[in-house]
Motif scaffolding. Sequence first.
Motif, PDB file in Angstrom:
ATOM      1  N   HIS A   1       1.056  -1.150   0.178  1.00 28.02           N
ATOM      2  CA  HIS A   1       0.086   0.059  -0.124  1.00 28.02           C
ATOM      3  C   HIS A   1       0.870   1.370  -0.096  1.00 28.02           C
ATOM      4  CE1 HIS A   1      -3.076   2.739   1.124  1.00 28.02           C
ATOM      5  NE2 HIS A   1      -2.623   3.113   1.924  1.00 28.02           N
ATOM      6  N   PHE A   2       1.742   1.081   0.899  1.00 21.96           N
ATOM      7  CA  PHE A   2       2.731   2.393   1.113  1.00 21.96           C
ATOM      8  C   PHE A   2       3.690   2.644  -0.022  1.00 21.96           C
ATOM      9  CE2 PHE A   2       0.863   2.222   5.277  1.00 21.96           C
ATOM     10  CZ  PHE A   2       0.261   3.432   5.528  1.00 21.96           C
ATOM     11  N   PHE A   3       4.275   1.614  -0.383  1.00 20.93           N
ATOM     12  CA  PHE A   3       5.538   1.625  -1.324  1.00 20.93           C
ATOM     13  C   PHE A   3       5.054   1.289  -2.695  1.00 20.93           C
ATOM     14  CE2 PHE A   3       7.396   0.783   2.847  1.00 20.93           C
ATOM     15  CZ  PHE A   3       8.083   1.990   2.942  1.00 20.93           C
ATOM     16  N   LEU A   4       4.225   0.455  -3.121  1.00 24.83           N
ATOM     17  CA  LEU A   4       3.839   0.276  -4.406  1.00 24.83           C
ATOM     18  C   LEU A   4       2.372   0.841  -4.914  1.00 24.83           C
ATOM     19  CD1 LEU A   4       4.668  -3.592  -4.659  1.00 24.83           C
ATOM     20  CD2 LEU A   4       6.114  -1.637  -5.418  1.00 24.83           C
ATOM     21  N   ASN A   5       1.751   1.901  -4.092  1.00 25.35           N
ATOM     22  CA  ASN A   5       0.553   2.513  -4.152  1.00 25.35           C
ATOM     23  C   ASN A   5      -0.562   1.647  -4.635  1.00 25.35           C
ATOM     24  OD1 ASN A   5       1.634   5.078  -3.836  1.00 25.35           O
ATOM     25  ND2 ASN A   5       2.546   4.859  -5.654  1.00 25.35           N
ATOM     26  N   GLU A   6      -0.652   0.175  -4.073  1.00 25.01           N
ATOM     27  CA  GLU A   6      -1.895  -0.611  -3.953  1.00 25.01           C
ATOM     28  C   GLU A   6      -2.758  -0.438  -2.922  1.00 25.01           C
ATOM     29  OE1 GLU A   6      -0.185  -4.551  -4.303  1.00 25.01           O
ATOM     30  OE2 GLU A   6       0.822  -4.262  -6.242  1.00 25.01           O
TER      31      GLU A   6
END
Length: 144
Positions: free
Chosen positions: A116-121
């Motif tokens: 969520h935080f690093f791959l914007n998923e």
Amino acid sequence: MALSSANKFNVTSNASKMIFLAFVLIIIHCLSTSISIVLLGDKKLISNNLFKPANVLLLIINWKFILSMSLAVISRISFVLINNTLLKIPYLAGTATTITVFVTMLSIVFILLANHFFLNETLNLKQSFGALVILTGVFIIISK
């Protein structure tokens, strides 16, 4: 033969130390697993046609891939160390490997958050609920 109160204290104290060590190893496992997956989840890294040998070679020599594989090895070693630590806790020893599998599932929660935080998923409600169920289950399993 009954244990003296001093021996019971030593057994309990030892178990507490082993649980703390297992907790630290679980954190190491979860972090190494999630960082490894985040590195390999980089869309730029994996978007080439990986069925071409030249692209596979480019992937293998990429620093993110090399670091990710190193972290994957750390993850496997930490799994073995967690299992070894749980074997030393009398009330968990009989099911140490099974419990190790369950507690290392905590990495799923770390992976969801890292993605969520690093791959914007995005995390949907179902994923968030699943992560909560995993956390609750792990705490139920390892509690005495």
